[in-house]
Design a protein around this motif. Sequence first.
Motif, mmCIF file in Angstrom:
data_model
loop_
_atom_site.group_PDB
_atom_site.id
_atom_site.type_symbol
_atom_site.label_atom_id
_atom_site.label_comp_id
_atom_site.label_asym_id
_atom_site.label_seq_id
_atom_site.Cartn_x
_atom_site.Cartn_y
_atom_site.Cartn_z
ATOM 1 N N ASN A 7 0.507 -1.148 0.191
ATOM 2 C CA ASN A 7 -0.018 -0.074 0.391
ATOM 3 C C ASN A 7 0.995 0.815 -0.243
ATOM 4 O OD1 ASN A 7 -2.572 -0.720 -0.119
ATOM 5 N ND2 ASN A 7 -2.988 -1.546 1.916
ATOM 6 N N ALA B 120 0.785 4.238 -2.681
ATOM 7 C CA ALA B 120 0.950 5.325 -2.358
ATOM 8 C C ALA B 120 1.830 6.107 -3.186
ATOM 9 C CB ALA B 120 1.055 5.526 -0.965
ATOM 10 N N THR C 274 1.658 9.202 -6.218
ATOM 11 C CA THR C 274 2.012 10.648 -6.098
ATOM 12 C C THR C 274 3.227 10.932 -7.349
ATOM 13 O OG1 THR C 274 2.884 9.982 -3.344
ATOM 14 C CG2 THR C 274 3.766 11.634 -4.687
#
Length: 113
Positions: free
Chosen positions: A92, A96, A100
Amino acid sequence: MQDWNNYRDSLIGRVGDYAKVAPDVMRALSAIDVGVSKMGHLDAKTHELIALAVAVTTRCDGCIAVHAKKAIDLGVKREEIAEALSVAISLNAGAALTYTARVLEAVDTLPNQ
């Protein structure tokens, strides 16, 4: 905190209600589960550890309730579950980070304001 045993029992009952109105869908889902278990390359404990990690990444309380019980019934240790969930946490965080980069790419395509 969630009462996981009552939640699981209630969920299974509600899924049973759904199965009455959509039996073909439930048979299809069952066929997937049966097909996965017949592959035979991973043992049942590994399947449940994967299921729990996926449950965390998809944020599915029903999956957590059902697969936590299955894992414990199969003798999976708390430490094994924690390790599998640590992989989910790691992925996870990686997801992310990947997203990003996508946000920054989208921002970079916008005209300066």
